[in-house]
Enzyme design. Structure first.
Site, mmCIF file in Angstrom:
data_model
loop_
_atom_site.group_PDB
_atom_site.id
_atom_site.type_symbol
_atom_site.label_atom_id
_atom_site.label_comp_id
_atom_site.label_asym_id
_atom_site.label_seq_id
_atom_site.Cartn_x
_atom_site.Cartn_y
_atom_site.Cartn_z
ATOM 1 N N HIS A 57 0.816 -1.167 0.376
ATOM 2 C CA HIS A 57 0.116 -0.046 -0.162
ATOM 3 C C HIS A 57 0.977 1.297 -0.262
ATOM 4 C CE1 HIS A 57 -3.491 -2.571 0.963
ATOM 5 N NE2 HIS A 57 -2.846 -3.392 1.767
ATOM 6 N N HIS A 219 -7.361 -3.942 -0.750
ATOM 7 C CA HIS A 219 -7.239 -5.467 -0.248
ATOM 8 C C HIS A 219 -8.363 -5.810 -1.776
ATOM 9 C CE1 HIS A 219 -6.412 -4.164 3.582
ATOM 10 N NE2 HIS A 219 -5.354 -4.421 3.175
#
Length: 337
Positions: A57, A219
């Site tokens: 991320h 996700h």
């Protein structure tokens, strides 16, 4: 998908080794564990701030460690939580005796592992508090905000808490301001493509060509609907409606705007998005104080973006304006008026 990797199993550790070599004066690790990421510039006597979460991320989560922001970060595998032992090691490394505040996203594994680390820290007489960020409007309906995912808007929670701690406020005030930031930020996101986890080597979900998914999580969590790909202005208008209504944001408000790319969206397209966001806010009589356009919470090679709005008052603006410096991002002192 072709990637610049060696052994996919070493993806996270080799990435971390590269960061430590790139910024040796700024960051290091607690003990021998590369995944216990800490600042080398922790101000003495301040409340310590720690976050953590899965890799994949960047710059979330470790990219926000540095003066004026956070002091440490537990680094998990791709889309995996760091362990309680790692979080505890970071806690012991950066604690300055003024208390420690954990700030992390609203995900089951993180809640469990940070909670266990807090219990272990308590047994070592280290005071730990927790603030769980969850501002993804479309991940849970209004009235059930406690179930919302934490996404790019956590940047604002880090920013406000980091500035408060850097100002040497006590842990009660730092926690209060972190919670106030949580209460005033909202995010809506969308995805154009899936992402590929290196160890798996294939996409973890699918989006057909010519389609987009509104409300997709970072996700790959399902969104609320799949639609035909529309023009950028129409996509922004569709996303801004639930975003504005949720807090709500109304005429006379002043906001900071964050346009976040998910990893494979050109910055040019993010500015096309910002153009329409600014136009809508102006039409609603909502003043934009400042903006952040770029990548703040990505999802590997996912294409797509999110829009975050942060409602400001005089107090929040004061801490938002304070400077910070990390190996990934920095901000000079902003003018408050």
């Amino acid at each position: 998908m072709q990637r610049l990797v060696n052994d996919p199993k070493n993806y996270v550790d080799e990435m971390l080794a590269g960061i430590y070599k790139a910024a040796p004066e700024a960051v290091g690790h607690a003990g021998d564990d590369l995944r216990c990421y800490v600042s080398k510039q922790v101000k003495k006597g301040k409340v310590a701030l720690i976050t953590g979460g899965g890799s994949g991320h960047l710059p979330l989560f470790l990219g926000y460690v540095g003066p004026g922001m956070l002091d440490g970060c537990g680094v998990g595998g791709v889309f995996q939580s760091p362990s309680p032992d790692q979080i505890l090691a970071i806690t012991k490394e950066v604690s300055q005796g003024a208390g420690v505040l954990y700030i992390y996203g609203n995900y089951g594994g993180d809640i469990m592992n940070f909670g266990m680390a807090k219990d272990m820290a308590d047994m070592e007489d280290i005071e730990v508090r927790e603030v769980i960020a969850g501002e993804d409007v479309l991940s849970s309906p209004k009235g059930h905000e406690d179930k919302r995912r934490g996404v790019a808007g956590i940047f604002y929670v880090y920013k406000i808490a980091g500035a408060a701690a850097d100002s040497m406020l006590g842990i009660d005030e730092v926690e209060r301001l972190a919670r106030k930031a949580c209460a005033n930020v909202r995010t809506v996101g969308m995805a154009l493509t899936p992402c590929i986890i290196p160890e798996k080597g294939k996409a973890n979900f699918s989006i057909e060509p010519g389609k987009m998914e509104i409300g997709m999580g970072i996700h790959g969590e399902p969104g609320i609907k799949v639609e035909d790909l529309a023009k950028a202005d129409d996509i922004v208008a569709e996303m801004m409606k639930p975003l504005l209504e949720d807090l709500p944001y109304v005429k006379g408000d002043e906001v900071s705007v964050l346009i976040n790319g998910l990893g494979a969206t050109p910055r040019e397209e993010l500015y096309i998005v910002y153009r329409k966001v600014a136009e809508i806010l102006e039409g609603k009589g909502i003043k934009v104080f400042n903006n952040y356009v770029g990548e703040f919470a990505t999802s590997m090679d996912m294409a797509g973006m999110s829009i975050s709005l942060f409602k400001l008052d005089k107090e929040l603006k004061h801490y938002l304006c304070m400077p910070f410096e990390t190996p990934f991002l920095s901000q000079k002192q902003l003018k408050e008026d």
